[in-house]
Scaffold this motif. Sequence first.
Motif, mmCIF file in Angstrom:
data_model
loop_
_atom_site.group_PDB
_atom_site.id
_atom_site.type_symbol
_atom_site.label_atom_id
_atom_site.label_comp_id
_atom_site.label_asym_id
_atom_site.label_seq_id
_atom_site.Cartn_x
_atom_site.Cartn_y
_atom_site.Cartn_z
ATOM 1 N N GLY A 52 50.892 -48.809 -2.616
ATOM 2 C CA GLY A 52 51.391 -49.853 -2.556
ATOM 3 C C GLY A 52 51.108 -50.700 -1.230
ATOM 4 N N GLU A 53 50.381 -50.198 -0.503
ATOM 5 C CA GLU A 53 49.906 -50.884 0.445
ATOM 6 C C GLU A 53 48.444 -51.451 0.101
ATOM 7 N N LEU A 54 47.244 -49.935 -0.352
ATOM 8 C CA LEU A 54 46.545 -50.113 -1.283
ATOM 9 C C LEU A 54 46.064 -51.144 -1.879
ATOM 10 N N ALA A 55 47.611 -51.394 -3.052
ATOM 11 C CA ALA A 55 47.316 -51.838 -4.530
ATOM 12 C C ALA A 55 47.205 -53.971 -3.957
ATOM 13 N N LYS A 56 47.856 -54.275 -3.096
ATOM 14 C CA LYS A 56 47.378 -55.354 -2.704
ATOM 15 C C LYS A 56 46.579 -56.202 -2.623
ATOM 16 N N TYR A 57 45.326 -54.601 -1.692
ATOM 17 C CA TYR A 57 44.046 -55.316 -1.975
ATOM 18 C C TYR A 57 43.247 -54.964 -3.074
ATOM 19 N N ALA A 58 43.242 -54.122 -3.800
ATOM 20 C CA ALA A 58 42.487 -53.044 -4.777
ATOM 21 C C ALA A 58 42.460 -53.895 -5.921
ATOM 22 N N ASN A 59 41.166 -54.543 -6.905
ATOM 23 C CA ASN A 59 41.415 -55.065 -7.361
ATOM 24 C C ASN A 59 41.697 -54.096 -9.331
ATOM 25 N N ALA A 60 41.666 -54.544 -10.033
ATOM 26 C CA ALA A 60 41.941 -54.198 -11.256
ATOM 27 C C ALA A 60 40.825 -52.561 -11.877
ATOM 28 N N VAL A 61 40.148 -53.504 -11.512
ATOM 29 C CA VAL A 61 38.520 -53.013 -12.150
ATOM 30 C C VAL A 61 37.389 -53.194 -10.651
ATOM 31 N N ALA A 62 35.522 -52.550 -10.750
ATOM 32 C CA ALA A 62 35.893 -51.788 -9.357
ATOM 33 C C ALA A 62 35.073 -53.286 -9.274
ATOM 34 N N VAL A 63 34.577 -54.062 -8.410
ATOM 35 C CA VAL A 63 34.198 -55.103 -8.193
ATOM 36 C C VAL A 63 32.661 -54.870 -7.863
ATOM 37 N N ASP A 64 31.504 -55.716 -8.226
ATOM 38 C CA ASP A 64 30.076 -55.503 -8.032
ATOM 39 C C ASP A 64 29.612 -56.155 -6.484
ATOM 40 N N ILE A 65 29.059 -55.404 -6.048
ATOM 41 C CA ILE A 65 28.957 -55.294 -4.250
ATOM 42 C C ILE A 65 27.416 -55.626 -4.345
ATOM 43 N N THR A 66 26.774 -57.166 -4.194
ATOM 44 C CA THR A 66 25.197 -56.991 -4.076
ATOM 45 C C THR A 66 24.554 -55.797 -2.744
ATOM 46 N N PRO A 67 23.521 -55.816 -2.790
ATOM 47 C CA PRO A 67 23.279 -54.453 -1.958
ATOM 48 C C PRO A 67 22.855 -55.468 -0.455
ATOM 49 N N ASP A 68 22.841 -56.761 -0.488
ATOM 50 C CA ASP A 68 23.015 -57.154 0.955
ATOM 51 C C ASP A 68 24.553 -57.431 0.857
ATOM 52 N N GLU A 69 24.989 -57.919 0.817
ATOM 53 C CA GLU A 69 26.930 -57.907 0.763
ATOM 54 C C GLU A 69 27.383 -56.529 1.240
ATOM 55 N N ASN A 70 26.697 -55.115 0.729
ATOM 56 C CA ASN A 70 27.158 -53.798 0.984
ATOM 57 C C ASN A 70 26.357 -53.417 2.605
ATOM 58 N N LYS A 71 25.943 -54.097 2.449
ATOM 59 C CA LYS A 71 25.141 -53.110 3.958
ATOM 60 C C LYS A 71 25.406 -54.609 5.307
ATOM 61 N N ARG A 72 25.909 -55.834 5.189
ATOM 62 C CA ARG A 72 26.987 -56.803 5.481
ATOM 63 C C ARG A 72 28.421 -55.520 5.930
ATOM 64 N N LEU A 73 28.585 -55.052 5.194
ATOM 65 C CA LEU A 73 30.018 -54.223 5.531
ATOM 66 C C LEU A 73 30.200 -53.044 6.116
ATOM 67 N N LYS A 74 29.301 -52.771 6.054
ATOM 68 C CA LYS A 74 28.670 -51.534 6.559
ATOM 69 C C LYS A 74 28.504 -51.332 7.486
ATOM 70 N N THR A 75 27.557 -52.675 8.119
ATOM 71 C CA THR A 75 27.593 -52.527 9.640
ATOM 72 C C THR A 75 28.995 -53.822 10.394
ATOM 73 N N LEU A 76 29.691 -53.963 9.584
ATOM 74 C CA LEU A 76 31.041 -54.203 9.723
ATOM 75 C C LEU A 76 31.562 -53.616 10.526
ATOM 76 N N ILE A 77 32.080 -51.675 9.324
ATOM 77 C CA ILE A 77 32.491 -50.823 9.679
ATOM 78 C C ILE A 77 31.915 -50.069 10.716
ATOM 79 N N ASN A 78 30.412 -49.502 10.778
ATOM 80 C CA ASN A 78 30.065 -49.614 11.757
ATOM 81 C C ASN A 78 30.336 -50.033 13.276
ATOM 82 N N ARG A 79 30.340 -51.003 13.146
ATOM 83 C CA ARG A 79 30.651 -51.149 14.486
ATOM 84 C C ARG A 79 31.631 -51.084 15.675
ATOM 85 N N ARG A 80 33.095 -51.116 14.517
ATOM 86 C CA ARG A 80 33.838 -50.836 14.427
ATOM 87 C C ARG A 80 34.706 -49.525 14.566
#
Length: 535
Positions: A52-80
């Motif tokens: 239930g908690e995951l369903a609030k944030y998961a899209n119905a189908v895959a969302v295309d994430i650009t390489p730059d956006e993916n790199k930014r998100l990974k940096t956020l995770i790596n820092r935390r």
Amino acid sequence: MSSTGRDGVYDAPEVVHSAAHEAGKADISQMERVLSVGDEKGDRMNYDRVDGELAKYANAVAVDITPDENKRLKTLINRRVLPVMIITYFLQALDKGTMSFTSIMGIRDDIPVLLNDSKWAWLTTCIYIAVLIVEYPTNWILQRVPIAKYLGFNILAWSTTLALHAVCKSFPALIAVRTLLGIFEAVCQPAFIVMSSMWYKRSEQAEIVTFWYMMNGGQQIVGGLLAYGFTLIKSPPSPLKSWQAIFLAYGSFSFLWGLFVLWYLPDSPMRAKCYSEEDKKLIVERVRSNQTGLQNKSFRSYQMKEALLDPQCWCYCLIQICTTLPTSGLGAFSQIIIKGFQFSTLETQLLAMVLGVVIILTLLSSTYFVKKTNQNLLIMGVYVIPSFIGTIVLMTVRNTNKANQVGLLISYYMVLSFWAAQTLAMSLLSRNMAGQTKKTAAVAMNFIAWATGNSIGPQVFLSRDKPRYLIAFSTHMGCYVLLVLVIIYLRWTLVRRNKAKDRLTEQVTEARDENLVHAFDDLTDRENPSFRYMY
């Protein structure tokens, strides 16, 4: 037509405890059953099965994430997230390894019964017996509670227990606190396996697991330096013996770190208050392609059965036994073995630090080659070869001169190359297991095997067999042979499974989940026709 359970997907797919040649048929049978009852929902996520908690944030189908956006998100995770895993594992390894350093800091003289190698070995073995007992309950709890809070609580508990080592004056007292240490530290590795698959893509997980696992080597380096510093404490005039001071200092620092983890580490991407709502959704979507799920608190009994009957799970267990049995013995007796090569106490402490460098280089280089070649199991097999060579030298060469002394030391370092297999197997477990209940069971099985190997390891080092410990090293040779055989079998069976899934997706249109609609449906790796094993 198979019956549909309340989750909208076949409740108990047949899990065949088969010979290897039946594995492909078993997988196709399970996938066809899932597809046969899921056609009416084939174009959308099955929210009856999604957390239930995951369903609030998961899209119905895959969302295309650009390489730059993916790199930014990974940096956020790596820092935390990544620094918490690395530092926590470093402290856990340091805390657990402190007993090895105190072996030449006077504790065995102050508690004379510890001069008996079998008694000394039990101080390591009791930790892993405790882990054996609590491993499944710990993994069961991890599936159902906020993971960061549970981790933080256990850090506080094990740091307090470590500090209490300083007041122990007898063998039974040390056994008691060492057992408690094992109970509270049992959470660390399973939690990090879960966190690695929760926050990172499959292509990143081998590297992430290596980063925190190589802190076993980091503690050898830093621990050696710190241990030397603590040996300078003399009692009198100090009211504390050097070995008492090291336990108190490490326990106090780890306690402060536990408080920090409780405050700083998010329990999941969905509960990460440090990120915006949009970033939370993207972080969830980022790991959709893993198809191993992210979070699910529902217990599905058929997934437990599948884990128990899946040969892949037992292969990971055997890999853990074959690698931890040598590592635990070599870890508990590292100072004693090196000193047995006729080095002084100071030389022994400094040379033990080199062990840490060897471990780090082994793990980093193996991960590098996996990333370059995309061959996990072949690299694992290659890294066992130096362990064979080093062990043969240790068993056949006598320490009669300086050249032999140096050669034996280098051979001892070479033996540690098999650690690559242990780390890469853990990363494969996080990448190749899907279905939350199945993954929980598989991780528990893996670390029960890990604890079994660790508890046996020190026991094969016998007092009557020192300083060469031929019985122990012969046992290690047997482990390496079995390890290679398991690696060969595991690669063969995973290749067969992928080919079976490829045949199904070619024949059945519904099996091609190109938009990863069902990635969060809590399907197991054998149920999901889109899942492919990494090997």
